[in-house]
Scaffold this motif. Structure first.
Motif, PDB file in Angstrom:
ATOM      1  N   LYS A   1       0.850  -1.189   0.000  1.00 53.75           N
ATOM      2  CA  LYS A   1       0.000   0.000   0.000  1.00 53.75           C
ATOM      3  C   LYS A   1       0.885   1.239   0.000  1.00 53.75           C
ATOM      4  O   LYS A   1       1.935   1.253   0.646  1.00 53.75           O
ATOM      5  CB  LYS A   1      -0.909   0.035   1.241  1.00 53.75           C
ATOM      6  CG  LYS A   1      -1.966  -1.042   1.275  1.00 53.75           C
ATOM      7  CD  LYS A   1      -2.846  -0.858   2.513  1.00 53.75           C
ATOM      8  CE  LYS A   1      -3.958  -1.904   2.561  1.00 53.75           C
ATOM      9  NZ  LYS A   1      -4.828  -1.709   3.757  1.00 53.75           N
ATOM     10  N   THR A   2       0.438   2.256  -0.697  1.00 50.92           N
ATOM     11  CA  THR A   2       1.161   3.519  -0.682  1.00 50.92           C
ATOM     12  C   THR A   2       0.176   4.660  -0.925  1.00 50.92           C
ATOM     13  O   THR A   2      -0.914   4.444  -1.457  1.00 50.92           O
ATOM     14  CB  THR A   2       2.281   3.539  -1.743  1.00 50.92           C
ATOM     15  OG1 THR A   2       3.053   4.727  -1.608  1.00 50.92           O
ATOM     16  CG2 THR A   2       1.701   3.481  -3.145  1.00 50.92           C
ATOM     17  N   GLY A   3       0.551   5.839  -0.523  1.00 56.83           N
ATOM     18  CA  GLY A   3      -0.322   6.989  -0.713  1.00 56.83           C
ATOM     19  C   GLY A   3       0.372   8.274  -0.308  1.00 56.83           C
ATOM     20  O   GLY A   3       1.447   8.247   0.297  1.00 56.83           O
TER      21      GLY A   3
ATOM     22  N   ALA B   1       3.583  11.149   2.917  1.00 53.94           N
ATOM     23  CA  ALA B   1       3.578  10.018   2.000  1.00 53.94           C
ATOM     24  C   ALA B   1       3.965   8.781   2.798  1.00 53.94           C
ATOM     25  O   ALA B   1       4.704   8.864   3.784  1.00 53.94           O
ATOM     26  CB  ALA B   1       4.546  10.245   0.847  1.00 53.94           C
ATOM     27  N   TYR B   2       3.439   7.637   2.383  1.00 47.90           N
ATOM     28  CA  TYR B   2       3.768   6.414   3.105  1.00 47.90           C
ATOM     29  C   TYR B   2       3.835   5.232   2.144  1.00 47.90           C
ATOM     30  O   TYR B   2       3.245   5.248   1.060  1.00 47.90           O
ATOM     31  CB  TYR B   2       2.738   6.126   4.206  1.00 47.90           C
ATOM     32  CG  TYR B   2       1.441   5.528   3.702  1.00 47.90           C
ATOM     33  CD1 TYR B   2       1.238   4.142   3.713  1.00 47.90           C
ATOM     34  CD2 TYR B   2       0.426   6.336   3.189  1.00 47.90           C
ATOM     35  CE1 TYR B   2       0.057   3.590   3.238  1.00 47.90           C
ATOM     36  CE2 TYR B   2      -0.750   5.797   2.728  1.00 47.90           C
ATOM     37  CZ  TYR B   2      -0.938   4.416   2.750  1.00 47.90           C
ATOM     38  OH  TYR B   2      -2.096   3.875   2.271  1.00 47.90           O
TER      39      TYR B   2
ATOM     40  N   ILE C   1       6.754   2.831   6.410  1.00 46.05           N
ATOM     41  CA  ILE C   1       7.380   4.088   6.810  1.00 46.05           C
ATOM     42  C   ILE C   1       6.575   5.243   6.223  1.00 46.05           C
ATOM     43  O   ILE C   1       6.012   5.120   5.124  1.00 46.05           O
ATOM     44  CB  ILE C   1       8.854   4.156   6.351  1.00 46.05           C
ATOM     45  CG1 ILE C   1       9.551   5.371   6.977  1.00 46.05           C
ATOM     46  CG2 ILE C   1       8.964   4.181   4.831  1.00 46.05           C
ATOM     47  CD1 ILE C   1      11.060   5.344   6.841  1.00 46.05           C
ATOM     48  N   ARG C   2       6.488   6.308   6.981  1.00 46.35           N
ATOM     49  CA  ARG C   2       5.764   7.503   6.560  1.00 46.35           C
ATOM     50  C   ARG C   2       6.708   8.694   6.620  1.00 46.35           C
ATOM     51  O   ARG C   2       7.532   8.804   7.546  1.00 46.35           O
ATOM     52  CB  ARG C   2       4.547   7.754   7.457  1.00 46.35           C
ATOM     53  CG  ARG C   2       3.802   9.056   7.123  1.00 46.35           C
ATOM     54  CD  ARG C   2       2.655   9.329   8.084  1.00 46.35           C
ATOM     55  NE  ARG C   2       2.112  10.660   7.856  1.00 46.35           N
ATOM     56  CZ  ARG C   2       1.093  10.936   7.046  1.00 46.35           C
ATOM     57  NH1 ARG C   2       0.492   9.953   6.399  1.00 46.35           N
ATOM     58  NH2 ARG C   2       0.660  12.174   6.890  1.00 46.35           N
TER      59      ARG C   2
ATOM     60  N   TYR D   1       4.418  -1.267  16.949  1.00 45.59           N
ATOM     61  CA  TYR D   1       5.410  -0.238  17.233  1.00 45.59           C
ATOM     62  C   TYR D   1       5.310   0.820  16.144  1.00 45.59           C
ATOM     63  O   TYR D   1       5.141   0.512  14.956  1.00 45.59           O
ATOM     64  CB  TYR D   1       6.821  -0.838  17.251  1.00 45.59           C
ATOM     65  CG  TYR D   1       7.936   0.171  17.218  1.00 45.59           C
ATOM     66  CD1 TYR D   1       8.327   0.831  18.376  1.00 45.59           C
ATOM     67  CD2 TYR D   1       8.598   0.468  16.023  1.00 45.59           C
ATOM     68  CE1 TYR D   1       9.360   1.759  18.352  1.00 45.59           C
ATOM     69  CE2 TYR D   1       9.630   1.396  15.991  1.00 45.59           C
ATOM     70  CZ  TYR D   1      10.012   2.034  17.162  1.00 45.59           C
ATOM     71  OH  TYR D   1      11.021   2.963  17.125  1.00 45.59           O
ATOM     72  N   GLY D   2       5.369   2.085  16.549  1.00 47.35           N
ATOM     73  CA  GLY D   2       5.296   3.120  15.533  1.00 47.35           C
ATOM     74  C   GLY D   2       5.672   4.487  16.063  1.00 47.35           C
ATOM     75  O   GLY D   2       5.591   4.758  17.265  1.00 47.35           O
TER      76      GLY D   2
END
Length: 203
Positions: free
Chosen positions: A10-12, A49-50, A66-67, A132-133
């Motif tokens: 997924k990306t955006g 973006a991620y 990752i973002r 975790y984030g």
């Protein structure tokens, strides 16, 4: 995109361009020469973006991503030494909107936030999970750009366009257990570590 049987990518992205056309003040009917106004126009930019991969095999699930967060005030801001002569004039009723004061360009910020989530089956009815984030939060436009003056023209509120992003590092460890495929019992523990919290100072 389900690139293969195990991996779902997924990306955006998002981009926000704001148009801040600010005009506010204190208007006195009897003494129009003492009116105090604050007028400015800014067009700050922020965006993100991620990219994330969801990996699944034999009921084991791994989410890894990752973002990136970007913030640019695009603003010239007074660059004054506190309690210097220039500051004392700028902050006091002696301030004049048509006077020239030292300024500097506010800094742009680019920050990266990793994300990790693991779900691991133990038995047919139970699983362990771990999350975790890093999470970034932008300051409000009021916190960055506000410049308010009192009845005499003295400085009451003064923002800071160089504020950094507030960051939270989050951990979570938990256990899920399914009973008769109808009820789910979940026990978890979490920990949040918060950095660069914003606050106000009064002089």
């Amino acid at each position: 995109s389900q690139v293969n049987f195990e991996n779902l990518i997924k990306t955006g992205f998002e981009l926000v361009i704001e148009d801040l056309n600010i005009s506010h003040g204190l208007v006195k009917d009897l003494f129009p020469d003492a009116n105090v106004y604050s007028r400015f126009r800014d067009r700050p930019i922020r965006g993100g973006a991620y990219v994330q991969d969801k990996y699944e095999v034999k009921e084991f699930v791994l989410n890894l991503g990752i973002r990136a967060d970007y913030s640019n005030p695009r603003k010239e801001w007074p660059d004054l030494v506190l309690f210097s002569d220039e500051w004392n004039e700028y902050a006091s009723p002696a301030y004049h909107a048509d006077s020239s004061y030292s300024t500097k360009k506010a800094e742009a910020i680019l920050a990266f936030s990793p994300r990790l989530a693991i779900s691991h089956p133990i038995t047919e009815n139970s699983k362990l999970f771990f999350n975790y984030g890093h999470f970034q939060q932008s300051p409000t436009n009021e916190q960055r750009f506000k410049e308010g003056r009192g009845a005499l023209g003295e400085l009451d509120d003064f923002g800071n366009p160089d504020l950094v992003l507030e960051k939270t590092i989050s951990y979570e460890l938990g256990f899920d257990y399914s009973i008769f495929n109808e009820y789910l019992i979940q026990v978890s523990a979490f920990y949040h570590d918060i950095f660069d919290q914003r606050s106000e100072e009064r002089f």
